[in-house]
Write a protein that holds these residues in place. Structure first.
Motif, PDB file in Angstrom:
ATOM      1  N   GLY A 431       0.952  -1.139   0.017  1.00  0.00           N
ATOM      2  CA  GLY A 431      -0.113   0.109   0.012  1.00  0.00           C
ATOM      3  C   GLY A 431       0.997   1.236   0.074  1.00  0.00           C
ATOM      4  N   LEU A 432       0.524   2.128  -1.026  1.00  0.00           N
ATOM      5  CA  LEU A 432       1.455   3.365  -1.287  1.00  0.00           C
ATOM      6  C   LEU A 432       0.452   4.613  -1.190  1.00  0.00           C
ATOM      7  CD1 LEU A 432       3.811   2.441  -3.692  1.00  0.00           C
ATOM      8  CD2 LEU A 432       4.472   2.438  -1.575  1.00  0.00           C
ATOM      9  N   ASN A 433       0.835   5.767  -0.552  1.00  0.00           N
ATOM     10  CA  ASN A 433       0.226   7.010  -0.742  1.00  0.00           C
ATOM     11  C   ASN A 433       0.944   7.576  -1.803  1.00  0.00           C
ATOM     12  OD1 ASN A 433      -1.906   6.841   1.409  1.00  0.00           O
ATOM     13  ND2 ASN A 433      -0.086   7.243   2.850  1.00  0.00           N
ATOM     14  N   ILE A 434       0.208   7.672  -3.082  1.00  0.00           N
ATOM     15  CA  ILE A 434       0.675   8.317  -4.021  1.00  0.00           C
ATOM     16  C   ILE A 434       0.487   9.657  -4.077  1.00  0.00           C
ATOM     17  CG2 ILE A 434       0.806   8.697  -6.559  1.00  0.00           C
ATOM     18  CD1 ILE A 434       1.982   5.843  -5.386  1.00  0.00           C
ATOM     19  N   MET A 435       1.383  10.779  -4.217  1.00  0.00           N
ATOM     20  CA  MET A 435       1.231  11.948  -3.806  1.00  0.00           C
ATOM     21  C   MET A 435       1.562  12.810  -5.420  1.00  0.00           C
ATOM     22  SD  MET A 435       0.378  12.120  -0.806  1.00  0.00           S
ATOM     23  CE  MET A 435       0.145  13.846  -0.494  1.00  0.00           C
ATOM     24  N   TYR A 436       0.739  13.864  -5.713  1.00  0.00           N
ATOM     25  CA  TYR A 436       0.879  14.238  -6.987  1.00  0.00           C
ATOM     26  C   TYR A 436       0.453  16.022  -7.021  1.00  0.00           C
ATOM     27  CZ  TYR A 436      -0.668  15.409 -11.786  1.00  0.00           C
ATOM     28  OH  TYR A 436      -0.767  16.026 -13.088  1.00  0.00           O
ATOM     29  N   GLY A 437       1.539  16.687  -7.753  1.00  0.00           N
ATOM     30  CA  GLY A 437       1.155  18.060  -8.152  1.00  0.00           C
ATOM     31  C   GLY A 437       1.491  18.362  -9.524  1.00  0.00           C
ATOM     32  N   ASP A 438       0.862  19.351 -10.252  1.00  0.00           N
ATOM     33  CA  ASP A 438       1.358  19.560 -11.560  1.00  0.00           C
ATOM     34  C   ASP A 438       1.220  21.046 -11.646  1.00  0.00           C
ATOM     35  OD1 ASP A 438      -1.353  20.441 -12.099  1.00  0.00           O
ATOM     36  OD2 ASP A 438      -1.741  18.396 -12.930  1.00  0.00           O
ATOM     37  N   LYS A 439       1.706  21.449 -13.017  1.00  0.00           N
ATOM     38  CA  LYS A 439       1.920  22.964 -13.650  1.00  0.00           C
ATOM     39  C   LYS A 439       0.626  23.615 -13.903  1.00  0.00           C
ATOM     40  CE  LYS A 439       4.671  26.129 -15.040  1.00  0.00           C
ATOM     41  NZ  LYS A 439       5.394  26.952 -14.052  1.00  0.00           N
ATOM     42  N   THR A 440      -0.327  22.766 -13.872  1.00  0.00           N
ATOM     43  CA  THR A 440      -1.780  23.113 -14.015  1.00  0.00           C
ATOM     44  C   THR A 440      -2.376  23.711 -12.873  1.00  0.00           C
ATOM     45  OG1 THR A 440      -1.973  21.594 -15.911  1.00  0.00           O
ATOM     46  CG2 THR A 440      -3.918  22.502 -15.253  1.00  0.00           C
ATOM     47  N   GLY A 441      -1.736  23.182 -11.694  1.00  0.00           N
ATOM     48  CA  GLY A 441      -2.397  23.567 -10.654  1.00  0.00           C
ATOM     49  C   GLY A 441      -3.274  22.674  -9.692  1.00  0.00           C
ATOM     50  N   ASN A 442      -3.245  21.090 -10.297  1.00  0.00           N
ATOM     51  CA  ASN A 442      -3.916  20.074  -9.600  1.00  0.00           C
ATOM     52  C   ASN A 442      -3.044  19.695  -8.625  1.00  0.00           C
ATOM     53  OD1 ASN A 442      -6.252  19.599 -11.263  1.00  0.00           O
ATOM     54  ND2 ASN A 442      -4.734  19.232 -13.032  1.00  0.00           N
ATOM     55  N   ILE A 443      -3.682  19.321  -7.523  1.00  0.00           N
ATOM     56  CA  ILE A 443      -2.782  18.235  -6.399  1.00  0.00           C
ATOM     57  C   ILE A 443      -3.742  17.101  -6.075  1.00  0.00           C
ATOM     58  CG2 ILE A 443      -1.879  20.523  -5.507  1.00  0.00           C
ATOM     59  CD1 ILE A 443      -3.898  20.473  -2.990  1.00  0.00           C
ATOM     60  N   ALA A 444      -3.055  16.149  -5.611  1.00  0.00           N
ATOM     61  CA  ALA A 444      -3.877  15.106  -5.487  1.00  0.00           C
ATOM     62  C   ALA A 444      -3.410  13.976  -4.389  1.00  0.00           C
ATOM     63  CB  ALA A 444      -4.172  14.176  -6.782  1.00  0.00           C
ATOM     64  N   TRP A 445      -4.015  12.937  -4.088  1.00  0.00           N
ATOM     65  CA  TRP A 445      -3.415  11.841  -2.909  1.00  0.00           C
ATOM     66  C   TRP A 445      -4.350  10.965  -3.354  1.00  0.00           C
ATOM     67  CZ3 TRP A 445      -6.765  11.007   1.443  1.00  0.00           C
ATOM     68  CH2 TRP A 445      -6.268   9.585   2.032  1.00  0.00           C
ATOM     69  N   TRP A 446      -3.602   9.752  -3.645  1.00  0.00           N
ATOM     70  CA  TRP A 446      -4.383   8.578  -3.759  1.00  0.00           C
ATOM     71  C   TRP A 446      -3.765   7.316  -2.973  1.00  0.00           C
ATOM     72  CZ3 TRP A 446      -2.453  10.805  -7.945  1.00  0.00           C
ATOM     73  CH2 TRP A 446      -3.530  11.641  -9.185  1.00  0.00           C
ATOM     74  N   ALA A 447      -4.590   6.630  -2.163  1.00  0.00           N
ATOM     75  CA  ALA A 447      -4.112   5.335  -1.334  1.00  0.00           C
ATOM     76  C   ALA A 447      -4.079   4.286  -2.474  1.00  0.00           C
ATOM     77  CB  ALA A 447      -5.011   5.324  -0.234  1.00  0.00           C
ATOM     78  N   SER A 448      -2.975   3.964  -2.927  1.00  0.00           N
ATOM     79  CA  SER A 448      -3.006   2.825  -3.993  1.00  0.00           C
ATOM     80  C   SER A 448      -2.586   1.636  -3.417  1.00  0.00           C
ATOM     81  CB  SER A 448      -1.659   3.436  -4.805  1.00  0.00           C
ATOM     82  OG  SER A 448      -1.717   2.437  -5.797  1.00  0.00           O
ATOM     83  N   ALA A 449      -3.644   0.699  -3.408  1.00  0.00           N
ATOM     84  CA  ALA A 449      -3.663  -0.535  -3.031  1.00  0.00           C
ATOM     85  C   ALA A 449      -4.760  -1.449  -3.305  1.00  0.00           C
ATOM     86  CB  ALA A 449      -3.327  -0.578  -1.439  1.00  0.00           C
ATOM     87  N   LYS A 450      -4.827  -2.561  -3.279  1.00  0.00           N
ATOM     88  CA  LYS A 450      -5.923  -3.523  -3.520  1.00  0.00           C
ATOM     89  C   LYS A 450      -6.409  -3.815  -2.060  1.00  0.00           C
ATOM     90  CE  LYS A 450      -7.450  -7.476  -6.560  1.00  0.00           C
ATOM     91  NZ  LYS A 450      -6.908  -8.460  -7.412  1.00  0.00           N
ATOM     92  N   LEU A 451      -7.414  -3.382  -1.701  1.00  0.00           N
ATOM     93  CA  LEU A 451      -8.205  -3.637  -0.571  1.00  0.00           C
ATOM     94  C   LEU A 451      -8.957  -4.548  -0.132  1.00  0.00           C
ATOM     95  CD1 LEU A 451      -8.409   0.221   0.564  1.00  0.00           C
ATOM     96  CD2 LEU A 451      -6.506  -1.376   0.821  1.00  0.00           C
ATOM     97  N   PRO A 452      -8.788  -5.731   0.418  1.00  0.00           N
ATOM     98  CA  PRO A 452      -9.604  -6.896   0.740  1.00  0.00           C
ATOM     99  C   PRO A 452     -10.876  -6.372   1.566  1.00  0.00           C
ATOM    100  CG  PRO A 452      -7.857  -7.322   2.023  1.00  0.00           C
ATOM    101  CD  PRO A 452      -7.503  -6.123   1.088  1.00  0.00           C
ATOM    102  N   ILE A 453     -12.176  -6.943   1.157  1.00  0.00           N
ATOM    103  CA  ILE A 453     -13.505  -6.764   2.293  1.00  0.00           C
ATOM    104  C   ILE A 453     -13.168  -7.876   3.015  1.00  0.00           C
ATOM    105  CG2 ILE A 453     -15.993  -6.519   1.965  1.00  0.00           C
ATOM    106  CD1 ILE A 453     -15.610  -5.410  -0.966  1.00  0.00           C
ATOM    107  N   ARG A 454     -13.280  -7.487   4.413  1.00  0.00           N
ATOM    108  CA  ARG A 454     -13.433  -8.326   5.435  1.00  0.00           C
ATOM    109  C   ARG A 454     -14.670  -8.538   5.999  1.00  0.00           C
ATOM    110  NH1 ARG A 454      -8.164  -5.947   6.166  1.00  0.00           N
ATOM    111  NH2 ARG A 454      -6.276  -7.765   5.999  1.00  0.00           N
ATOM    112  N   PRO A 455     -15.131  -9.538   6.590  1.00  0.00           N
ATOM    113  CA  PRO A 455     -16.600  -9.549   7.191  1.00  0.00           C
ATOM    114  C   PRO A 455     -16.497  -8.884   8.518  1.00  0.00           C
ATOM    115  CG  PRO A 455     -15.620 -12.090   6.683  1.00  0.00           C
ATOM    116  CD  PRO A 455     -14.554 -11.170   6.301  1.00  0.00           C
ATOM    117  N   ALA A 456     -17.460  -8.313   9.060  1.00  0.00           N
ATOM    118  CA  ALA A 456     -17.832  -7.217   9.850  1.00  0.00           C
ATOM    119  C   ALA A 456     -17.146  -7.966  11.213  1.00  0.00           C
ATOM    120  CB  ALA A 456     -19.186  -6.948   9.925  1.00  0.00           C
ATOM    121  N   HIS A 457     -17.252  -9.260  11.445  1.00  0.00           N
ATOM    122  CA  HIS A 457     -16.797  -9.700  12.792  1.00  0.00           C
ATOM    123  C   HIS A 457     -15.429  -9.815  12.741  1.00  0.00           C
ATOM    124  CE1 HIS A 457     -16.890 -13.207  10.329  1.00  0.00           C
ATOM    125  NE2 HIS A 457     -15.903 -13.753  11.295  1.00  0.00           N
TER     126      HIS A 457
END
Length: 796
Positions: A431-457
């Protein structure tokens, strides 16, 4: 090896002549011409004042082949160490002491996963990133064949074998393991839960608490999957033997134009990694038609994981998500090669692995797997000591081939924010936090990973029931629902390994998150003004303040009477007035950490034992739980169960203070005003061979004391101990600052130097700068580079 060590020492003692002889035989070549077979056109490499190669090529293949060569001549032995960790072959080079490490990594499945990824790589069609990767590997191998092999190989009596795509995948596997916190934590949590019960556990922060700081999400509007935005002896002891550093955490923040003086994005990243020599990151600047990129590379990986073009920048921190579960199996009483599963049985698979050991016979090693994954009892002492039942590891990383190479290529070569997200989607683990910025003025963060769904219990920190299929994951969260923030109204995105806000289903995704002290300081500081500059933001990146610790200190002081400690009024007053600053002249941290250690030891050793207590101090839980432990006045942890008396909070706090002050008087003298923090700090960047004397004095890089701390923005971490001498063992592996108003003026720093070759002028030239909080340029402007370069290689 002993004779070679003596020869090396003798040569160094001889001084200049001896050094020049060794440099001639083992030093890198930075000037002149080199012929590379298969190069399409002449390629120039200009080395700047800090040894960063600026590669000018006519094609991607030429650029990456050249990068492979220069990367290898500066970092080949580091590549060797990292690929051997990932392939489970350390004992073959370093001897029997590393046998258990090889067994652990092979059982966990990293070498096998590298082979899976390599098979998938070969089965796929041609692509730009495959061609570039193969060119990089070709360059590495040409150095191995024709270059001056680093002196470490001579000392070990070895020669490097060719580098392969499987080695690249193995290096990615090593990195992925260092992000896998579960195997270092869950066995201890399970043991504590079983032996101590709920009253003890509720005084710890196993899960995120309400007072912890949360990273806010800001989900973008989408058309299908496209963005709609503007387009401009324990396991711990075993791992201490690793000759490569572990990834520990990181900070990154990106400030929108609305909060900067330039009106353009400011991008900052400092990845926190175990101190080592050489430094983890290798910087390189590549120029070829259609591409201009300044990147930070892992040894053996062709594409920069962190880096920037003139129009966008990519950074990362550890997500710290929980992607590994442990299933305690039960054997079929009539067949030890089957486990009970549901209403039936499941076979245990077995395979034999051969481990080569230097100067010893090969060892045959059996690896057994249930339907949930490999059985870890034989390689994780904490598990073996807890249960006789097989405990299997289910780990997202080994379930499918890695596409990390393709992902890093796509993010580096992206033309817009959508293409960066397309690359981020390809990372299933770690799992990585991908951080981003650009010349256009966009800023972003994505939590990049395949996240399993676990039963509630399911409590993912506790061993699950291997007999019960209902404990298993039920699917995967769509990437669009992962934590992320795209162009939030706050005007910044930041990550510091802390808990992301709830997902669209209202749940906090489980993980091994830090409490958010660093994130909170970053957030409050950025929000305090709207005129940030590249220069002013340095104060934040270098800050060594923790606001939680003074609150802890005030609670402790409320439980004592200062009149009981008349000789120590100065240090107690300093602690009461402490702001949380860890400057080297401060005296409050000297008492604080000693006192906290003895409090925790008095509270926990009687229940956990000394070994598990030391293991606890190395977990995320210790950082998160200390405030809660101190505040829980009626916690059973306060009572020492080995004494007839029932101790309370006041008893333990006063006993620990008396012990701490006695030790500090012996250590630093009677005048507590002279107990400066600098006197308690050691700092060293260890080389893989530096564990052996006298090689430590040759290869390791020691520095002046630095502002060691726990969870300040400029995190310089150490292991809490009762000795009162703290060795900084991890910290920023680089500090990057970039303002898109002037990309050519961006800055960074490495902890030691660019080269891992002992005879390079850039072996440790940045070490003092790093300690003193200085930066140096990340050059990209051609006329500056070609007008000021230190050395030049021409590849023909």
């Amino acid at each position: 090896m002993k004779k070679l060590v003596l020869v090396l020492l003798f040569m160094l003692i001889l001084g200049t002549v001896g050094y020049q002889i060794a440099k001639f035989n083992f030093g890198p070549k930075y000037n002149g011409e080199i012929t590379l077979e298969g190069l399409n056109a002449e390629t120039e490499v200009f080395f700047d004042d800090f040894g960063v190669p600026h590669i000018y090529a006519s094609s991607a293949e030429d650029a990456y082949q050249t990068l492979g060569y220069v990367h290898a001549q500066d970092r080949l032995f580091q590549m060797e160490m990292m690929r051997r960790v990932g392939t489970g072959t350390l004992a073959e080079l370093l001897g029997e002491d590393l046998l258990d490490v090889d067994k652990f990594f092979r059982t966990l499945g990293i070498p096998q996963h590298a082979q899976m990824s390599t098979a998938a790589w070969h089965s796929e069609g041609d692509s730009e990133w495959k061609s570039a990767t193969e060119a990089y590997i070709k360059g590495v191998n040409q150095f191995i064949l024709e270059g001056k092999i680093p002196i470490e190989y001579t000392l070990l009596g070895s020669k490097p074998r060719d580098f392969t795509i499987n080695d690249v995948h193995a290096v990615v596997g090593y990195m992925s393991f260092t992000f896998a916190m579960a195997v270092k934590t869950d066995p201890l949590i399970t043991k504590m839960s079983r032996q101590l019960g709920p009253d003890y556990m509720k005084a710890l922060s196993v899960h995120t608490l309400p007072e912890h700081h949360i990273i806010p999400n800001n989900y973008p509007k989408r058309d299908s999957v496209s963005l709609q935005i503007k387009t401009n002896t324990s396991l711990a002891c075993l791992l201490e033997k690793l000759p490569v550093p572990l990834f520990m955490g990181s900070n990154a923040w990106v400030i929108a134009p609305s909060r900067t003086a330039s009106g353009e994005v400011i991008f900052c990243n400092d990845t926190h990694i175990g101190f080592s020599q050489p430094s983890v990151w290798y910087e390189a600047h590549l120029e070829y038609p259609g591409f201009s990129y300044y990147g930070n590379h892992l040894a053996g990986v062709p594409f920069g994981l962190v880096g920037h073009t003139r129009t966008h920048s990519i950074g990362l921190t550890m997500f710290e998500n929980d992607d590994q579960d442990f299933f305690e199996e039960k054997l079929n009483p009539n067949n030890p090669n089957e486990t009970i599963y549901g209403t039936g049985f499941s076979p245990i698979k077995s395979r034999m692995d051969t481990i080569k050991i230097k100067d010893k016979d090969h060892v045959l090693f059996e690896i057994r797997e249930t339907n949930h994954g490999p059985i870890l009892n034989a390689v994780v002492p904490e598990i073996a000591g807890m249960t006789d039942n097989p405990v299997a590891s289910w780990w997202v990383y080994v379930l499918e081939p890695t596409r990390a190479i393709e992902a890093t290529w796509k993010m580096g070569h992206a033309k817009n924010i959508q293409e960066v997200e397309d690359g981020a989607r390809l990372i299933h683990a770690p799992g990585l936090n991908i951080m981003y910025g650009d010349k256009t003025g966009n800023i972003a963060w994505w939590a990049s990973a395949k996240l399993p769904i676990r039963p509630a219990h399911v409590n993912s920190k506790i061993f699950l029931d291997g007999t019960n299929p209902l404990d298993e994951h039920t699917g995967w969260i769509p990437f669009e629902e992962n934590p992320m923030s795209i162009n939030p109204e706050s005007g910044f995105v930041a990550t510091s390994n802390n808990q992301p806000d709830t997902l669209s289903n209202g749940m906090y995704y489980p993980g091994y998150y830090y409490p958010g002290d660093r994130w909170d300081r970053i957030s409050k500081t950025i929000m305090s003004r709207n005129d940030w500059t590249q220069e002013s933001i340095k104060t934040l990146q270098l800050e060594s303040i923790n606001e939680t610790q003074p609150k802890n200190a005030k609670l402790l002081l409320s439980e004592i009477s200062k009149t009981d400690f008349p000789e120590d009024e100065a240090i107690l007053n300093a602690l009461g007035d402490w702001s949380g600053e860890h400057g080297l002249e401060e005296i409050a941290p000297t008492l604080y950490y000693k006192w906290i250690y003895h409090i925790l030891s008095e509270m926990m050793v009687d229940e956990l034992g000394e070994e598990d207590f030391q293991n606890y101090l190395g977990t995320f839980m210790a950082v998160r739980s200390t405030p809660l432990l101190l505040q829980s006045e009626n916690s059973p942890w306060w009572d020492n169960k080995n004494t007839p008396k029932i101790e309370n909070r006041k008893d333990i706090i006063n006993k620990a203070l008396s012990k701490s002050l006695t030790e500090l008087h012996a250590q630093h003298g009677s005048n507590s005003r002279k107990w400066q923090w600098r006197k308690s700090i050691l700092s060293e960047h260890p080389h893989p061979l530096g564990a052996k004397k006298p090689l430590d004095r040759i290869f390791n890089v020691s520095t002046n004391p630095m502002a060691a701390n726990e969870e300040s923005v400029n995190k310089l971490a150490f292991t809490l101990n009762g000795e009162g001498i703290y060795k900084v063992n991890s910290g920023p592996a680089m500090r990057i600052i970039l303002d898109f108003a002037n990309v050519d003026a961006s800055e960074s720093i490495l902890p030691t130097g660019q080269s891992g070759n002992l005879f390079s002028p850039w072996y440790k030239d940045q070490a003092a700068m790093f300690v003193e909080g200085h930066y140096r340029p990340q050059l990209m402007k051609e006329e500056v580079i070609k007008g000021t370069y230190r050395k030049k290689l021409v590849f023909k």
